[in-house]
Every structure is written in C-alpha cells, then in structure tokens.
Scaffold this motif. Structure first.
Motif, mmCIF file in Angstrom:
data_model
loop_
_atom_site.group_PDB
_atom_site.id
_atom_site.type_symbol
_atom_site.label_atom_id
_atom_site.label_comp_id
_atom_site.label_asym_id
_atom_site.label_seq_id
_atom_site.Cartn_x
_atom_site.Cartn_y
_atom_site.Cartn_z
ATOM 1 N N ALA A 1 -19.100 -9.826 -66.098
ATOM 2 C CA ALA A 1 -20.058 -9.577 -65.021
ATOM 3 C C ALA A 1 -19.666 -10.350 -63.764
ATOM 4 C CB ALA A 1 -21.472 -9.952 -65.473
ATOM 5 N N ASP A 2 -19.220 -11.596 -63.944
ATOM 6 C CA ASP A 2 -18.804 -12.402 -62.788
ATOM 7 C C ASP A 2 -17.576 -11.786 -62.118
ATOM 8 O OD1 ASP A 2 -20.852 -14.147 -63.284
ATOM 9 O OD2 ASP A 2 -19.606 -15.710 -64.202
ATOM 10 N N LEU A 3 -16.601 -11.416 -62.929
ATOM 11 C CA LEU A 3 -15.389 -10.810 -62.372
ATOM 12 C C LEU A 3 -15.735 -9.500 -61.667
ATOM 13 C CD1 LEU A 3 -13.073 -11.389 -65.473
ATOM 14 C CD2 LEU A 3 -12.736 -12.439 -63.223
ATOM 15 N N ALA A 4 -16.607 -8.721 -62.293
ATOM 16 C CA ALA A 4 -16.969 -7.425 -61.705
ATOM 17 C C ALA A 4 -17.689 -7.628 -60.374
ATOM 18 C CB ALA A 4 -17.840 -6.632 -62.678
ATOM 19 N N ARG A 5 -18.546 -8.625 -60.318
ATOM 20 C CA ARG A 5 -19.276 -8.859 -59.065
ATOM 21 C C ARG A 5 -18.302 -9.230 -57.946
ATOM 22 N NH1 ARG A 5 -22.994 -11.874 -61.110
ATOM 23 N NH2 ARG A 5 -21.712 -13.729 -60.729
ATOM 24 N N GLU A 6 -17.355 -10.117 -58.272
ATOM 25 C CA GLU A 6 -16.355 -10.496 -57.262
ATOM 26 C C GLU A 6 -15.503 -9.283 -56.880
ATOM 27 O OE1 GLU A 6 -16.187 -13.452 -55.691
ATOM 28 O OE2 GLU A 6 -18.034 -13.796 -56.843
ATOM 29 N N GLY A 7 -15.125 -8.498 -57.863
ATOM 30 C CA GLY A 7 -14.318 -7.315 -57.610
ATOM 31 C C GLY A 7 -15.047 -6.317 -56.729
ATOM 32 N N ARG A 8 -16.315 -6.127 -56.994
ATOM 33 C CA ARG A 8 -17.086 -5.151 -56.216
ATOM 34 C C ARG A 8 -17.265 -5.624 -54.775
ATOM 35 N NH1 ARG A 8 -18.783 -1.459 -60.071
ATOM 36 N NH2 ARG A 8 -19.905 -0.261 -58.510
ATOM 37 N N LYS A 9 -17.431 -6.944 -54.609
ATOM 38 C CA LYS A 9 -17.536 -7.480 -53.237
ATOM 39 C C LYS A 9 -16.242 -7.209 -52.478
ATOM 40 C CE LYS A 9 -20.206 -11.571 -53.949
ATOM 41 N NZ LYS A 9 -20.044 -13.027 -53.987
ATOM 42 N N ALA A 10 -15.132 -7.482 -53.141
ATOM 43 C CA ALA A 10 -13.827 -7.254 -52.509
ATOM 44 C C ALA A 10 -13.646 -5.768 -52.213
ATOM 45 C CB ALA A 10 -12.707 -7.752 -53.421
ATOM 46 N N GLN A 11 -14.123 -4.915 -53.123
ATOM 47 C CA GLN A 11 -13.978 -3.471 -52.918
ATOM 48 C C GLN A 11 -14.749 -3.011 -51.689
ATOM 49 O OE1 GLN A 11 -16.147 -0.498 -53.541
ATOM 50 N NE2 GLN A 11 -14.374 0.694 -52.852
ATOM 51 N N ALA A 12 -15.911 -3.617 -51.464
ATOM 52 C CA ALA A 12 -16.684 -3.236 -50.277
ATOM 53 C C ALA A 12 -15.881 -3.534 -49.009
ATOM 54 C CB ALA A 12 -18.026 -3.976 -50.270
ATOM 55 N N VAL A 13 -15.159 -4.654 -49.015
ATOM 56 C CA VAL A 13 -14.299 -4.975 -47.864
ATOM 57 C C VAL A 13 -13.172 -3.942 -47.744
ATOM 58 C CG1 VAL A 13 -12.726 -6.700 -46.864
ATOM 59 C CG2 VAL A 13 -14.819 -7.441 -48.054
ATOM 60 N N LEU A 14 -12.510 -3.695 -48.875
ATOM 61 C CA LEU A 14 -11.421 -2.707 -48.918
ATOM 62 C C LEU A 14 -11.852 -1.350 -48.378
ATOM 63 C CD1 LEU A 14 -9.628 -2.701 -52.369
ATOM 64 C CD2 LEU A 14 -8.591 -2.951 -50.110
ATOM 65 N N SER A 15 -13.046 -0.924 -48.770
ATOM 66 C CA SER A 15 -13.455 0.430 -48.412
ATOM 67 C C SER A 15 -13.775 0.539 -46.928
ATOM 68 C CB SER A 15 -14.636 0.887 -49.271
ATOM 69 O OG SER A 15 -15.800 0.219 -48.876
ATOM 70 N N ARG A 16 -13.964 -0.611 -46.268
ATOM 71 C CA ARG A 16 -14.196 -0.563 -44.827
ATOM 72 C C ARG A 16 -12.900 -0.677 -44.030
ATOM 73 N NH1 ARG A 16 -19.035 -3.467 -46.255
ATOM 74 N NH2 ARG A 16 -18.070 -5.469 -45.879
ATOM 75 N N MET A 17 -11.786 -0.997 -44.721
ATOM 76 C CA MET A 17 -10.497 -1.104 -44.021
ATOM 77 C C MET A 17 -9.940 0.290 -43.752
ATOM 78 S SD MET A 17 -8.755 -4.209 -46.203
ATOM 79 C CE MET A 17 -7.271 -4.310 -45.212
ATOM 80 N N SER A 18 -9.051 0.378 -42.795
ATOM 81 C CA SER A 18 -8.368 1.647 -42.553
ATOM 82 C C SER A 18 -7.274 1.823 -43.595
ATOM 83 C CB SER A 18 -7.760 1.653 -41.158
ATOM 84 O OG SER A 18 -6.689 0.728 -41.118
#
Lengths: 423, 423
Positions: free
Chosen positions: B15-32
C-alpha cells in the motif's frame, strides 16, 4: 431447455448453460450483421405478439410483490404496462438498427516483409448479466449482447421472475424463427442464489459479467467475481463552480445536475464552489428552493441559514436523493484535490468561462467522464450518441464510462502472409 | 525510499509503495510526451554510466546462482555482459522515441445539443510487473510503462535481485535528473513471497498486473490475483496445412514455426495436416530432419517410421522444445474443431492458396492472433510493428495478442459544453 435444474449443483448448472451459450455464440458470430439485426426485429415482433402473456405474468409478479411488502418505488420499477412493453420492443428494434462494431478494422499495417496485419473487432463471447427488479433489462441487455454477436446468460431478480421468463420466452422464440439458436439468450432457470455465486466464479466459461442494480448487488459481484466485471459501484459526481463561471449557467447547471432526476448515477452529489465565485449564495438558494436538502462545510454554511452541517461522511456519500453536500474551495487546486480524494471516478464537471481552467480540469481529473459547462446528468450512452448502453463503468481497463456495443467487443489480430518465415 | 521494510507487513508495504507510485504517476501524466521521452533518454544514459556497477552486481548474482545450482539455461537468462547491457540501454532509447498513444483522440462527436464528446487515451495508472530471472525486464518494462505515462511496481526474481537493484538505481537516477519522481519506477524492496501475494490482492491500488515468466508464475498470478492480469498461460500454437497449401511454402513454414526457436510462446506445438495435402510425408520428414521429435496420431504415424505415437495429453501440451505433435485431419472442419478444442488462443495458422479456406480460418478461429501462410514465430510486438511489447495476452478483454504501449493505456470521455442542461 432440458437442463435438470433440481438435480444438478450450481456449478454444473452454470457450466451446462455456458456450454450451450457458447455453442450458440459460435453460430451467432458466423452470421452477418444483417441476419443478427433481422433476428432482433423478429424478437421485437415476438415481444409485441406476446403482449398479453407478458403483462399477465407481470401482473402476477406485482401481486406477489404487493403481498410480500415491496415498496412503491420497487413496485414501480417492476411494473409493466402496454406503453412500457411497447417501449421495450421499440428499444430492441432500435438496437437492431445501430451500426455494428463487429468486423470493424481498428488498425492495418503492411510490414516491410509483406505481412499484412489487421486488428478486427469481434464479439467477446458469453456475457453474464446479473440484475434486479427491472424486467426491461431482460430485453435490453439481450438485444445489446446479440447485436454485438455475443451470447448472454441473464439472471434477474426474484421479484420479476415471471415477467422475465415471459419476456425471455418471447425473445427466444423470435430469435429461433430467424435461425438463431435459442440458447444465445438464456435466463437462469433457478432463483437459487448459489447459482449467482457459480456465475461469478465461472472464469473461462463466462467472459464478462455486467451487474445492473443497486450498490449492494454491485459490491457483492465485485467482491466475489473471478470473471471480469464491468460496473460502477458509486456515482459520487462533483460539479466545481470556478471563479470564472458564468453565474447564469452555473445556477441552471447546479439545479439540473442535482434535481432533474436524483436517483440516477450521473446525478451531482457534491457541489464545490470557488470562494471567488460571486453568486455562491444565490447558487445554493436555487438548489434549496428546488427542494434539495443542502449540507455544507463551515464556510458553505454561511451562505444560507437553511444549510445543515456536513460530516466527513457526506463527502463520500452517494445520496441518490434530493440531498447535496457543498464545500467551498480556494481555487482549482483545492477543487482538484477534493475530487481526487472523494470522486468515485464516474463523472465530474467544471463550470467556467476560463479556457485554462477548463483544460486543466479536463486533463487532471481522472474520472471516466470529465465535463465542462454541462450537467452531469448527460452521463448516459444515449446522450453520448451510442444508441443504448449496457451500463456505465468506472474501472480502468477494457471500457470506461457509458458502455455500449463497442464495449461488448474485443479484437483479434489477422496476419496475412505469402509464405514468410521468420529470420 | 524510506519505507521501513522490516517492520511492516506485506499489505502495508504494498500500500505504501502503491501510494508513492500513484503520486509519481500523477506527475508523469501531467508531463508532455517529449518530457517523458527525454527522461527515458536520461535513464538510458544512466544505465550506460553505471555499466561497471551493474555488471559487478550481475556477476554477484551469477556467482550466487552457480553456488545454488541454477541450470545453464537459467544462468544464461540471468547473465549480463557489455553487449547485453548496451542492448538494454538501446532498447530504452528506442521506446523513448516510439509514437505515444497518450492523448490520442479515439473518437469525437458533436451532439445535436452542441455537446462535443471525445474519447482520449490516458495512462492506466500503476502497473505491477512480476517476473523471473531476466534482469532486462527491469529496464524494458519500466521504459514501456513510463513512456505510456504509467508508474510501475516491479518484482523480479530472487536470483536476479542484485542486478535488478543496480539497474533500477541507475534508471531512477536518470529519471530524477529529468524531473520525474524516482517512485515512478519502484522495485519491490523485499524478496518476501508474501509481498507478491499482497501485490496480487491490491485491487484499487495497482491497476493491472503483467506476469513475465514461466507457466508456474503465470498460473499462480492468474489464480490468486484480484487485480486484472494481462497474460498468456500457454502458447499451444497450431499450423494447419490445408489441401490447397503450396508444398514449398508449407514445408518451409513448418520447419521455421517449430525450429527457429523452440522455447518461445509463438513456436508451433501442433501440426495439422490435411489428408488431401499431397506432400505430407516430405513435410514431416523436413521437420524430423531439422532435429525435431515428432509424435503423431495413428494416421500420421504412417507418414514416417521415425514418428512416435502421440497420447491424448500431447494435444494439450506446450513443449517449448524440439518436439511436435502431428494430427491428420479430413478437411478444414476437422482442423477447426481440433483448434477449437486444443488451442490456447495464442496464435494459429493456416497454410493454403485457397481464398475461401483462408477467409473461413481467419473468421472462425477465435485466437488472439490468426495467420495465413506465415510462421507463427512472427507472433511478437516488434514483428507487428509495435516497437516493443510488454507481453502477449490471451484473455478476451482490454488487450489481446502482443501488448505494447496502447495496451498500457485506457481512455476517458471529455465532454465540452456551453451550459447545456439535460431536458
């Protein structure tokens, strides 16, 4: 069906039904779309021919429902009359005439070695539909599955069992008269709940399950299924009124999104008002005046004396009723954070005249449907131009949002060679 | 990572890893896409810079593997050298330069009421990759996930743990230097098998799991997962040599489909020869002469004295070796029935010059990939022009056959209005 219901266990029963369904599906998938369409037209005609039988069966369901104390709302969902039955048959005709996705070439590539590679849409196979009291689902779901070349195994609610059997009998007779095996559309021949459990576990026999009904049903299906499920559990839909919202539009949209029909999954459940939006008090007053109970956070409570305090639970509640939670937010970041924390991923809306805010909202909100300046009540396959929908999905794979014929297909790769060996 | 591995249970860890991963993914998805591509190029550069560290870690894995008695084939899968590592970095650069599906508009419709409705491809979210001894998967899978805007949680085999950690450290450093949070690509920090179980159950935290490895791994993942799985269990691929097959092509295709590489999922495992095909004996002799053991049904055994008898089990066996089962069939109906009964739904091929037989085979075989006059060994994302693949799937939903960047995306509906309320 000559399947001996009383003497078989639920797993055997489901396996037998699935095998018959899959055989029928193989026939269906070799038919042309025109032939599948005319089979549906003859099913519609059979529903009209059997009008009296179906209405009599429904009257028996209603009588049994009254005797067992069903609520007025449940009886209303269960009840058929001449007009409703005509609408069911008309809907089958409409689905028959929709363009089919089956056979559509999704992509085509000719490789340097001469291989021609296409991806072509095909039916999924056997679809399980598990639903509650609305007997129209029997015909609606059957029509969508059949039009997309799939077989269906239907399991309706006990309170509608007589209506469902009468509708399925007519539907199957219509199909058979047009050369489709009756087993293409099968109604579970028992109301034993263990048979539902067996459907949910039938991975490899049933390809996908679509639950249609309340949250209790959907939650059980999602928790127990080993078969992929296409569904939404909640429709906690937000409307965010941005600082640059047109007040006239915002006020009309808020009332419509909440009050047009409060019991549908696309109804707004939480209104986020930007603290910089100038007509917040008027906006909330409009909703209250339309007959809605409003529960607000501390800042929202100051807008109108009729607003009750919201608890933490309110932000995660799908009321499906004339109740609305309202939170004040300081700008779009706070709105996005609230939606990210509380949205069920169904439909979320921004009201704004600012193109930058609109773009950011469309990009950053991660729900199946993201809208600008429109009522969330438009979240519907018919309104999206899909003709009809089997349901709305909030999962992330396969199909999201309103799912119609295309969501009932998959694809295969066709590779045409002229003797190529791989180096 | 400051996650306290030793003091948390597997569910909390995931759950901890997934939460960190999902936060990072939100950043990724806003990148070009351009920014994601340059982050991948810097990851590739970091892999080259860390060459010595990675090869030293790999040498330690190899030494440990030799000490623990790994087979030669397993050690070969595990081993890195300068060339293999260069190829891994080059592959990351190639993925970086592929066209991205993210942002692609799948459909667009303007409704009569003025609503503009688009479906747009977006990343899925957090992808779990569970794999065995090949350390290249760490970089390959990470690159595909990142290019498609997804975060990845990787769990590699214990025998490759040092290599995987070194590759992941380099990869993450490269990403970070380009502004991507390192948690976009996380390697499970423990080899505890319970952590794999926790990944499989993490529905809602991990969006999809792709197992990469042998049948034992895939079977366990499919049996235990509550998260959707994209995989194939078996590649029981058939080649049917029709009566109207060109004998020259048929003989070359049979040898290539079986013997080019016997250990890949697209290798032919069963050859169906039409009794009306004139060069059956020569065809089988070619395969045997190429070094293959042939097991035939009664009629096939008459073709060549070197053919051994096949048992019922052979028709359902993926040899992944220089062994082939051969059945004689009387015409296309019997071939289709055999394939329907025994194919694993991966890749099946017809060899024929008859357009009618070709069309019927393409239409009726229900596998992810159906080929005509080509070697089943072409079943590969690279050969299909997809650039790279995360795996091959034989399920029916979401994505089938070779799965590349597009299969790592989903979509959302964007609805742009101008104040429309629903009547």
């Amino acid at each position: 069906m000559d399947i001996a219901v009383n003497t078989t266990n639920p797993e055997t029963l489901v396996a037998d039904l699935a095998r018959e369904g899959r055989k029928a599906q193989a026939v269906l998938s070799r038919m042309s779309d025109a032939d599948r369409a005319s089979a549906l037209h003859s099913a519609a005609a059979a529903l009209r021919e059997d009008r009296k039988t179906i209405l009599a069966a429904n009257a028996d369901d209603i009588a049994a429902g009254e005797a067992s104390g069903l609520t007025g709302a449940m009886l209303d969902r269960l009840r058929l009359d001449t007009d409703r039955l005509a609408a069911i048959a008309d809907a089958v005709d409409s689905v028959a005439d929709l363009p089919t996705p089956v056979g559509q070439v999704i992509s085509r590539d000719e490789r340097p070695n001469g291989l021609v590679i296409e991806r072509v849409r095909i039916p999924i196979g056997l679809i399980g539909i598990i639903y509650e009291s609305r007997p129209n689902v029997t015909a609606d779901a059957a029509a969508l599955c059949l039009k997309s070349g799939n077989a269906a195994l239907l399991r309706g609610g006990s309170e509608a069992v007589r209506s469902n059997r009468a509708i399925e009998a007519a539907f199957a007779r219509g199909l058979e008269s047009a050369g489709v095996p009756a087993a293409a559309i099968q109604l579970m021949p028992t109301q034993d709940r263990a048979a539902v459990g067996a459907m949910l576990k039938a991975a490899g026999l049933i390809d996908m399950i679509v639950p249609r009904g309340g949250k209790g049903l959907v939650a059980r299906v999602q928790a127990d299924a080993r078969v992929p499920v296409l569904a939404h559990l909640d429709g906690i839909c937000h409307t965010y009124v941005h600082s640059a919202a047109d007040p006239v539009k915002a006020r009309a949209l808020a009332v419509n999104a909440k009050m047009r029909r409060t019991g549908i999954c696309g109804a707004m459940e939480t209104l986020l008002i930007d603290t910089a939006f100038p007509e917040a008090a008027e906006l909330v007053a409009d909703v209250i005046d339309a007959g809605c109970e409003v529960r607000g956070d501390e800042r929202a409570q100051k807008l109108d004396s009729r607003i009750k305090p919201a608890t933490d639970e309110d932000w995660d509640t799908e009321y499906l009723d004339a109740i609305l939670s309202v939170a004040m937010v300081d700008g779009i970041d706070e709105a996005l954070a609230h939606i990210s924390a509380h949205s069920s991923g169904h439909t979320d809306v921004i009201v704004t005249e600012d193109a930058g805010a609109e773009d950011r909202f469309l990009k950053e909100v991660d729900s199946a449907i993201v809208m600008t300046n429109a009522s969330s009540q438009f979240a519907d396959g018919g309104e999206f131009g899909l003709g009809a929908e089997i349901g709305i999905a909030t999962g992330r794979l396969h199909a999201r949002g309103p799912v119609a014929l295309e969501g009932l297909t998959t694809y295969k790769w066709l590779v045409r060679g002229t003797g190529q060996t791989r180096p």
